[in-house]
Scaffold this motif. Structure first.
Motif, PDB file in Angstrom:
ATOM      1  N   LEU A  39       0.843  -1.194   0.000  1.00 27.61           N
ATOM      2  CA  LEU A  39       0.000   0.000   0.000  1.00 27.61           C
ATOM      3  C   LEU A  39       0.877   1.242   0.000  1.00 27.61           C
ATOM      4  O   LEU A  39       1.905   1.281   0.677  1.00 27.61           O
ATOM      5  CB  LEU A  39      -0.905   0.035   1.237  1.00 27.61           C
ATOM      6  N   SER A  44      -3.034   3.716   2.494  1.00 21.82           N
ATOM      7  CA  SER A  44      -3.183   3.317   3.898  1.00 21.82           C
ATOM      8  C   SER A  44      -3.888   4.391   4.715  1.00 21.82           C
ATOM      9  O   SER A  44      -4.582   4.079   5.693  1.00 21.82           O
ATOM     10  CB  SER A  44      -1.814   2.993   4.499  1.00 21.82           C
ATOM     11  N   GLY A  48      -6.693   1.524   3.429  1.00 22.46           N
ATOM     12  CA  GLY A  48      -6.123   0.476   2.592  1.00 22.46           C
ATOM     13  C   GLY A  48      -6.936   0.158   1.357  1.00 22.46           C
ATOM     14  O   GLY A  48      -6.749  -0.881   0.729  1.00 22.46           O
ATOM     15  N   ASN A 372      -7.436   5.281  10.445  1.00 22.98           N
ATOM     16  CA  ASN A 372      -6.456   6.052   9.681  1.00 22.98           C
ATOM     17  C   ASN A 372      -6.975   7.437   9.316  1.00 22.98           C
ATOM     18  O   ASN A 372      -8.145   7.600   8.977  1.00 22.98           O
ATOM     19  CB  ASN A 372      -6.092   5.315   8.384  1.00 22.98           C
ATOM     20  N   GLU A 391      -1.981   6.397  11.969  1.00 20.68           N
ATOM     21  CA  GLU A 391      -2.803   5.205  12.183  1.00 20.68           C
ATOM     22  C   GLU A 391      -2.711   4.761  13.633  1.00 20.68           C
ATOM     23  O   GLU A 391      -1.631   4.635  14.196  1.00 20.68           O
ATOM     24  CB  GLU A 391      -2.351   4.061  11.269  1.00 20.68           C
ATOM     25  N   LYS A 411       3.208   7.839   9.075  1.00 21.92           N
ATOM     26  CA  LYS A 411       3.656   7.469   7.736  1.00 21.92           C
ATOM     27  C   LYS A 411       3.882   8.714   6.892  1.00 21.92           C
ATOM     28  O   LYS A 411       3.096   9.658   6.949  1.00 21.92           O
ATOM     29  CB  LYS A 411       2.627   6.550   7.067  1.00 21.92           C
TER      30      LYS A 411
END
Length: 428
Positions: A39, A44, A48, A372, A391, A411
């Motif tokens: 992903l 994500s 996802g 997320n 997340e 991320k």
């Protein structure tokens, strides 16, 4: 100059992905480690999703048919920082890990096709567990379980439109890596400790096929559907296992005394068929909401690669829902109106049953859940962006002496787009 710099970064970061440790989860103890879904950070951040999603500016690792929509050359790199809290009974422990999650290049091929290639972690082993045995108040035995390594996925993906609205795609991957596991046991009033050590080299190929269809509805609404299937693939596992006695010198290093056995080990891990279906509704460059449903069969192993009573493989599934919203993509007055806002949820049965007692009599399915959110921040005067995702999730359970994980992932990705990468220069 920029293209040469990016290619140099691609080579260096590819080496870093192969060498890094990607996991601190005790659930990476099982099989070939903690499996990573392919992903992007953008995907994500929306839970996802991606089976049905079409995008001209970003890569899509879920469905190769989405490559047909690329209209700009794209260089993407993504990483994550994981904060992990583990609970076992009344005990808790914290850890963290930082890793690169992908490096990929994608570009259009004509007006109706696109190609992408890159490297990603496929699975990761990274755990250190300790078991203590007491007789009364005296510590009589310590067993330490440790593991490291993992596998990586080198892929190439191609998608094209076969007629208006329908695109098909195919992807080929080569999976490779090395995994090490060890068990160190030391007892009181015994001068020598014993250690079991296993080292396996994993190799194999994998193929995926996908399709997407988009149709126009009233009021500029677009309905998209998609599906992808990853075929069964056999990964070879070759290496050796050793059992030996040892002592520790003054610096703490191992000093091997007697090797009880050192034998070759070889087997096959049959990665199961995995299918994913998706549907989405939205307005192009404005908003999108989609859902994904994924199913996979149980992993199968041969020649005693799984000789533990503590776990067994089972079929798994995952449900994800998410989307994005852009207030005004071409806004001149407000930067925040051009930002992409993303959110999503996922619920997953990961495909492993575990028993913390080690008897194999109380096997419990391991589930994973994640919430997320994220943003896509456009770079000034460009069609590129920086993507930031957050997340919060939970994995596992306290039932049957198992471990429950609470984790928080940060991320980050850079998605660079250009329509000039493959234009021939007139002056050198």
């Amino acid at each position: 100059m920029i293209k040469r710099l990016l290619l140099g970064i691609f080579v260096l970061t590819s080496t870093a992905i192969v060498a890094q440790r990607n996991s601190a989860s005790p659930y990476s103890y099982f099989g070939i480690g903690e499996n990573f879904d392919p992903l992007t950070v953008e995907q994500s951040s929306m839970g996802g999703i991606g089976a049905a999603m079409k995008d001209s500016y970003h890569l899509n690792f879920t469905n190769p048919a989405a490559m047909a929509d690329l209209r700009f050359a794209n260089y993407a790199i993504g990483g994550s920082l994981t904060f992990l809290n583990l609970k076992e009974g009344a005990n808790s422990q914290s850890g963290n890990s930082t890793s690169l999650r992908y490096i990929a290049l994608g570009f259009p091929v004509g007006k109706k096709a696109g190609f992408s290639a890159g490297i990603q972690p496929f699975s990761s082993v990274g755990y250190a567990l300790m078991n203590r045995v007491y007789t009364g108040s005296d510590l009589t035995e310590i067993t330490r379980f440790t593991g490291s390594g993992g596998t990586n996925r080198l892929y190439a993906s191609f998608g094209m439109y076969v007629f208006d609205g329908l695109s098909l795609g195919a992807e080929a991957s080569f999976i490779f890596g090395t995994i090490e596991n060890s068990i160190l046991n030391q007892r009181s009033q015994v001068s020598l400790a014993t250690k079991y050590h296993e080292r396996l080299s994993i190799r194999g190929g994998q193929f995926k096929f996908g399709a997407q269809y988009k149709t126009e509805l009233k009021n500029k609404l677009q309905l998209s559907t998609g599906a992808a299937i990853t075929l069964q693939s056999d990964l070879s596992a070759k290496g050796n296992e050793r059992l030996y006695s040892l002592t520790f010198n003054t610096s703490g290093a191992e000093a091997i005394r007697d090797e009880l056995y050192n034998i070759k080990k070889e087997g096959t891990l049959s990665m199961p068929v995995k299918t994913v279906f998706g549907v989405g509704l939205g307005k192009e460059n404005k908003w999108y909401v989609g859902i994904n449903q994924e199913f996979k069969e149980a992993v199968n192993v041969t020649n005693g690669l799984n000789n533990s009573n503590s776990f067994q493989y089972e079929s798994g599934n995952k449900f994800a829902i998410g989307g994005y919203y852009i207030p005004k993509m071409n806004s001149i007055q407000s930067y925040w109106d051009r930002v992409t806002y993303r959110a999503g949820l996922r619920f997953e049965k990961i495909g492993i049953k575990a028993d913390g007692t080690g008897t194999g009599q109380n096997l419990t399915s391991i589930n994973d859940f994640g919430i997320n959110i994220g943003v896509g921040l456009p770079l000034p005067k460009q069609i590129s962006n920086v993507n930031l995702g957050f997340e919060y999730g939970q994995r596992g359970t306290l039932t049957n002496s198992l471990i429950k994980e609470n984790y928080f992932n940060v991320k980050l990705s850079l998605s660079l787009n250009s329509n000039k990468w493959f234009v021939k220069r007139k002056i050198d």
